[in-house]
Design an enzyme around this catalytic site. Structure first.
Site, PDB file in Angstrom:
ATOM      1  N   SER A  13       0.834  -1.207   0.000  1.00 25.46           N
ATOM      2  CA  SER A  13       0.000   0.000   0.000  1.00 25.46           C
ATOM      3  C   SER A  13       0.865   1.252   0.000  1.00 25.46           C
ATOM      4  O   SER A  13       2.083   1.200   0.193  1.00 25.46           O
ATOM      5  CB  SER A  13      -0.894   0.014   1.255  1.00 25.46           C
ATOM      6  OG  SER A  13      -0.103   0.241   2.411  1.00 25.46           O
ATOM      7  N   LYS A  14       0.223   2.387  -0.219  1.00 25.95           N
ATOM      8  CA  LYS A  14       0.938   3.672  -0.228  1.00 25.95           C
ATOM      9  C   LYS A  14       1.584   3.945   1.118  1.00 25.95           C
ATOM     10  O   LYS A  14       2.576   4.650   1.206  1.00 25.95           O
ATOM     11  CB  LYS A  14      -0.027   4.800  -0.596  1.00 25.95           C
ATOM     12  CG  LYS A  14      -0.518   4.721  -2.034  1.00 25.95           C
ATOM     13  CD  LYS A  14      -1.473   5.846  -2.363  1.00 25.95           C
ATOM     14  CE  LYS A  14      -1.940   5.742  -3.811  1.00 25.95           C
ATOM     15  NZ  LYS A  14      -2.894   6.816  -4.156  1.00 25.95           N
ATOM     16  N   ARG A  15       1.024   3.380   2.169  1.00 22.57           N
ATOM     17  CA  ARG A  15       1.572   3.614   3.514  1.00 22.57           C
ATOM     18  C   ARG A  15       2.933   2.952   3.718  1.00 22.57           C
ATOM     19  O   ARG A  15       3.630   3.252   4.678  1.00 22.57           O
ATOM     20  CB  ARG A  15       0.585   3.116   4.577  1.00 22.57           C
ATOM     21  CG  ARG A  15      -0.676   3.946   4.677  1.00 22.57           C
ATOM     22  CD  ARG A  15      -1.518   3.521   5.859  1.00 22.57           C
ATOM     23  NE  ARG A  15      -2.005   2.163   5.719  1.00 22.57           N
ATOM     24  CZ  ARG A  15      -3.105   1.828   5.057  1.00 22.57           C
ATOM     25  NH1 ARG A  15      -3.808   2.760   4.443  1.00 22.57           N
ATOM     26  NH2 ARG A  15      -3.504   0.570   4.994  1.00 22.57           N
ATOM     27  N   SER A  16       3.293   2.043   2.811  1.00 17.78           N
ATOM     28  CA  SER A  16       4.572   1.338   2.975  1.00 17.78           C
ATOM     29  C   SER A  16       5.755   2.277   2.801  1.00 17.78           C
ATOM     30  O   SER A  16       6.853   1.989   3.260  1.00 17.78           O
ATOM     31  CB  SER A  16       4.681   0.200   1.963  1.00 17.78           C
ATOM     32  OG  SER A  16       4.886   0.714   0.658  1.00 17.78           O
TER      33      SER A  16
ATOM     34  N   SER B  41       5.933   2.411  -2.261  1.00 16.43           N
ATOM     35  CA  SER B  41       4.997   1.730  -3.142  1.00 16.43           C
ATOM     36  C   SER B  41       4.973   2.297  -4.557  1.00 16.43           C
ATOM     37  O   SER B  41       4.393   1.695  -5.443  1.00 16.43           O
ATOM     38  CB  SER B  41       3.575   1.806  -2.559  1.00 16.43           C
ATOM     39  OG  SER B  41       3.130   3.156  -2.532  1.00 16.43           O
TER      40      SER B  41
END
Length: 492
Positions: free
Chosen positions: A257-260, A263
């Site tokens: 996810s973008k939170r990683s 990404s």
């Protein structure tokens, strides 16, 4: 055999996710491996998700990664326009939707949101998850009733008319034959109430009209493929070869996810990764070449890529592995290219007027990503506070006493030295070591510790002193002598 034609059809919604980059890369490799065409199509029918400037990101990413399209909005190959909103303006999708209505494969739906909200039902008796399955209410309307509603200007969508009994099967190169119960196929919307086509409908029409032979996309679209196939069959069109790519997960096996934080392609560039390493690594997320080769250029990937060997198991995005691969690319990078990329980091860490080129060269084989440079060279700018215990090194057979002796005896020799080239510094220190009949480490370790204040450094004492110059090298050695003198006195 027909010429292979693949497409990359991104939505302009922001930075390019690693999964989207892999889709583009695989589509490109499939086409180029067989000497085919790779197309770019912008799917901007979802106006709510459109992000200003995102189209530029798509162009920039494809150009930087070398995934050069043969046809697209900027390269008309006779199948344009290559932007869906422009195709919609020509009435293209509505034309084909009405053809389906005439065939009985689609129908107008006038149900409002209030009625649709009453259609939710559980997936199964044991599940709390609710889905909305349309009940074909408007399929029962007569032609006259439909026309009356159209004339009255009542908002509508156009839905696909899927069967409720039997099964639908399709074949995917990666996942094999997949069969679904037709009762699971919702009558998906083809044309929305704003007149825009849905992604599901537009990509089928466009893929056919652009002669796409191989459709590459993420495995999340597997469940929609039977509905796509029913559209192809309803029109009497050839069904393309499906290549559904495996899911990409993080190290915890959760969807990336973008939170990683890593990404997207641009996230990785900002973190100091180089494009060639990113492309190489992304190619390996679900596929691997014959043999143990892990480092492959784009040209080598084109030659080696076999889409039938893509793995259907989820691919783990391993940032540690990517860093290793990136480090290998940095090591093999031409010096001029490397220096251009390293220079901003060297300047950030070292404000003094020193030879940046020499500093950058010291760390070329010692970094995995460019930000690693910062902590490896910061001591050139300023001698850090360090513990005098660093002079004691079991392997080097050094302690405070013999380190103090070495620095004190070397200092006048280094003060007399006018040539601070690496060979001259080396000759002076090695002459001292041989004269005193001590181990190399007993002379070199104290000097390196004194001039760097670090446990480990890129380069040894000679290289560091050469870059620092005579004045600063001597000043730091004197600081070390003062520290060691105080420590020895306290011990005694």
């Amino acid at each position: 055999m027909a010429k292979i034609r693949t497409r990359f059809a991104p939505s302009p919604t922001g930075r390019m996710h690693v999964g989207n980059l892999r889709t583009a890369l695989y589509a490109y490799l499939i086409a180029k491996h067989e000497g085919g065409d790779f197309l770019l199509r912008i799917e901007d029918t979802d106006q709510e998700r459109y992000v200003e400037g995102a189209v530029d990101i798509i162009y920039r990413t494809l150009a930087k990664t070398g995934l050069i399209h043969d046809e697209g909005p900027d390269k008309d190959g006779g199948c344009g326009p290559y932007v869906q909103s422009e195709r919609m303006a020509k009435g293209l999708y509505m034309e084909y939707a009405k053809k389906l209505i005439e065939k009985g494969e689609a129908y107008y739906c006038f149900c409002d949101k209030e009625r649709l909200s009453t259609l939710k039902s559980s997936v199964n008796e044991d599940s709390d998850v609710e889905i909305s399955h349309y009940d074909k209410h408007c399929l029962k309307l007569t032609k006259e009733e439909v026309q009356a509603k159209l004339d009255a200007g009542i908002p509508y969508v156009i839905r696909q008319n899927n069967p409720t009994e039997g099964t639908t099967s399709f074949n995917d190169v990666i996942f094999g034959e997949i069969t679904v119960e037709n009762s699971e196929l919702d009558d998906m919307i083809l044309i929305k109430s704003d007149g825009y086509p849905t992604y599901n409908f537009a990509n089928v029409v466009d893929d056919h009209l652009m002669n796409i032979t191989h459709v590459v996309r993420g495995c999340e679209y597997l469940s929609s493929s039977p509905k796509y196939n029913r559209l192809y069959e309803a029109f009497g069109w050839d069904i393309p070869v499906y290549v559904h790519c495996p899911l990409i997960t993080d190290e915890n096996h959760k969807k990336l996810s973008k939170r990683s934080g890593h990404s997207s392609y641009e996230d990785l560039l900002e973190q100091g990764f180089v494009t060639e390493a990113i492309v190489n690594y992304v190619a390996m997320l679900g596929w691997s070449p014959e043999g143990n080769t892990e480092i492959l250029s784009l040209d080598e990937l084109i030659k080696e890529f076999d889409y039938t060997k893509i793995n259907k198991s989820p691919a783990v995005f391993d940032i540690v592995k990517l860093k290793w691969l990136n480090g290998e690319y940095i090591k093999n990078m031409p010096d001029d290219e490397y220096y251009e990329l390293a220079l901003p980091y060297v300047k950030q860490a070292v404000k003094k007027e020193l030879d940046y080129k020499k500093i950058a060269d010291l760390v070329k084989t010692r970094i995995e990503v460019f930000p690693d440079i910062l902590e490896k060279i910061d001591f050139f700018d300023e001698l850090p506070d360090y513990d005098v215990a660093m002079y004691t090194h079991k392997k080097m057979k050094t302690n405070s006493e013999n380190s103090l002796q070495a620095l004190t005896e070397l200092l006048p020799r280094l003060e007399e030295l006018n040539d601070y080239s690496i060979p001259a510094i080396e000759e002076t220190i090695m002459f001292y070591i041989k004269e005193k009949e001590i181990k190399n480490g007993q002379g070199l370790w104290p000097v390196r510790t004194a001039v760097s204040g670090k446990q480990s450094t890129p380069g040894g004492a000679y290289e560091i002193m050469n870059i620092l110059g005579k004045e600063e090298s001597l000043r730091r050695i004197k600081v070390g002598i003062d520290m060691l003198t105080k420590a020895v006195n306290e011990q005694n």
